[in-house]
Motif scaffolding. Structure first.
Motif, PDB file in Angstrom:
ATOM      1  N   GLY A   1     -48.998  10.951 -16.982  1.00  0.00           N
ATOM      2  CA  GLY A   1     -49.608   9.964 -17.712  1.00  0.00           C
ATOM      3  C   GLY A   1     -48.751   8.856 -18.114  1.00  0.00           C
ATOM      4  O   GLY A   1     -47.738   8.458 -16.951  1.00  0.00           O
ATOM      5  N   THR A   2     -48.946   7.909 -19.104  1.00  0.00           N
ATOM      6  CA  THR A   2     -48.458   6.729 -19.319  1.00  0.00           C
ATOM      7  C   THR A   2     -47.642   6.744 -20.631  1.00  0.00           C
ATOM      8  O   THR A   2     -47.974   7.093 -21.639  1.00  0.00           O
ATOM      9  CB  THR A   2     -49.526   5.606 -19.598  1.00  0.00           C
ATOM     10  N   SER A   3     -46.232   6.409 -20.444  1.00  0.00           N
ATOM     11  CA  SER A   3     -45.331   6.593 -21.631  1.00  0.00           C
ATOM     12  C   SER A   3     -44.392   5.453 -21.605  1.00  0.00           C
ATOM     13  O   SER A   3     -43.952   4.793 -20.567  1.00  0.00           O
ATOM     14  CB  SER A   3     -44.680   7.896 -21.576  1.00  0.00           C
ATOM     15  N   ASN A   4     -43.767   5.076 -22.633  1.00  0.00           N
ATOM     16  CA  ASN A   4     -42.736   4.373 -22.815  1.00  0.00           C
ATOM     17  C   ASN A   4     -41.272   5.012 -23.282  1.00  0.00           C
ATOM     18  O   ASN A   4     -40.258   4.344 -23.451  1.00  0.00           O
ATOM     19  CB  ASN A   4     -42.945   3.169 -23.727  1.00  0.00           C
TER      20      ASN A   4
ATOM     21  N   ASP B   1     -40.051   9.313 -18.508  1.00  0.00           N
ATOM     22  CA  ASP B   1     -40.320  10.526 -18.908  1.00  0.00           C
ATOM     23  C   ASP B   1     -41.989  10.821 -18.452  1.00  0.00           C
ATOM     24  O   ASP B   1     -42.254  11.955 -18.084  1.00  0.00           O
ATOM     25  CB  ASP B   1     -40.870  10.798 -20.698  1.00  0.00           C
ATOM     26  N   ALA B   2     -42.661   9.958 -17.918  1.00  0.00           N
ATOM     27  CA  ALA B   2     -44.096  10.130 -17.361  1.00  0.00           C
ATOM     28  C   ALA B   2     -43.743  10.930 -16.063  1.00  0.00           C
ATOM     29  O   ALA B   2     -44.924  11.342 -15.198  1.00  0.00           O
ATOM     30  CB  ALA B   2     -44.504   8.838 -17.005  1.00  0.00           C
ATOM     31  N   TYR B   3     -42.502  11.065 -15.301  1.00  0.00           N
ATOM     32  CA  TYR B   3     -42.334  11.967 -14.217  1.00  0.00           C
ATOM     33  C   TYR B   3     -41.924  13.215 -14.554  1.00  0.00           C
ATOM     34  O   TYR B   3     -41.405  13.850 -13.688  1.00  0.00           O
ATOM     35  CB  TYR B   3     -41.619  11.172 -13.227  1.00  0.00           C
ATOM     36  N   VAL B   4     -41.432  13.610 -15.857  1.00  0.00           N
ATOM     37  CA  VAL B   4     -41.016  14.762 -16.103  1.00  0.00           C
ATOM     38  C   VAL B   4     -41.694  15.644 -16.920  1.00  0.00           C
ATOM     39  O   VAL B   4     -42.420  15.382 -17.942  1.00  0.00           O
ATOM     40  CB  VAL B   4     -39.661  14.425 -17.074  1.00  0.00           C
ATOM     41  N   LEU B   5     -41.941  16.973 -16.555  1.00  0.00           N
ATOM     42  CA  LEU B   5     -42.746  17.909 -17.162  1.00  0.00           C
ATOM     43  C   LEU B   5     -41.901  18.649 -18.411  1.00  0.00           C
ATOM     44  O   LEU B   5     -41.272  19.304 -18.402  1.00  0.00           O
ATOM     45  CB  LEU B   5     -43.089  19.021 -16.164  1.00  0.00           C
ATOM     46  N   THR B   6     -42.578  17.736 -19.513  1.00  0.00           N
ATOM     47  CA  THR B   6     -41.686  18.355 -20.654  1.00  0.00           C
ATOM     48  C   THR B   6     -42.775  19.388 -21.601  1.00  0.00           C
ATOM     49  O   THR B   6     -42.465  19.953 -22.498  1.00  0.00           O
ATOM     50  CB  THR B   6     -41.319  17.164 -21.590  1.00  0.00           C
ATOM     51  N   GLY B   7     -44.059  19.112 -21.305  1.00  0.00           N
ATOM     52  CA  GLY B   7     -44.983  19.909 -21.944  1.00  0.00           C
ATOM     53  C   GLY B   7     -45.293  19.114 -23.223  1.00  0.00           C
ATOM     54  O   GLY B   7     -46.101  19.544 -24.107  1.00  0.00           O
TER      55      GLY B   7
END
Length: 104
Positions: free
Chosen positions: A72-75, A88-94
């Motif tokens: 997704g898109t995140s700052n 964080d948009a490339y890290v699977l945090t759930g």
């Protein structure tokens, strides 16, 4: 005097182990090599690139440049080491939000 110094060092070590034990590791998006930057944004220097399948700790998170990635898109930017951040948009945090304390 050396006894007091040893006790303090032991306490510091125990606190460091306790802090490390609470850090979770998260997977980088499959098939992606992610740039690690010196700060929370794309204008910061690239310090290294994580290989596909890497797992990273998240010590804290902070707002920065908005990035669109696999998740997704995140700052939100994840602090993975001293002076090292990944989007964080490339890290699977759930989660679409914060999963760790804010840096600062």
């Amino acid at each position: 005097m050396s006894v007091d110094h040893t006790e303090e060092a032991g306490t510091d070590t125990a606190q460091a182990v306790e802090a490390t034990a609470s850090v979770r590791y998260y997977s980088i998006a499959p098939g992606v090599r992610v740039n690690v930057r010196s700060g929370p944004g794309t204008s910061y220097a690239i310090t290294r690139t994580l290989p596909e399948g890497a797992k990273v700790p998240i010590y804290c998170q902070t707002p920065g440049t908005t990035v669109t990635g696999t998740y997704g898109t995140s700052n939100i930017w994840d602090n993975i080491s001293d002076g090292e951040f990944v989007a964080d948009a490339y890290v699977l945090t759930g989660s679409d939000g914060y999963v760790a304390d804010r840096c600062g």
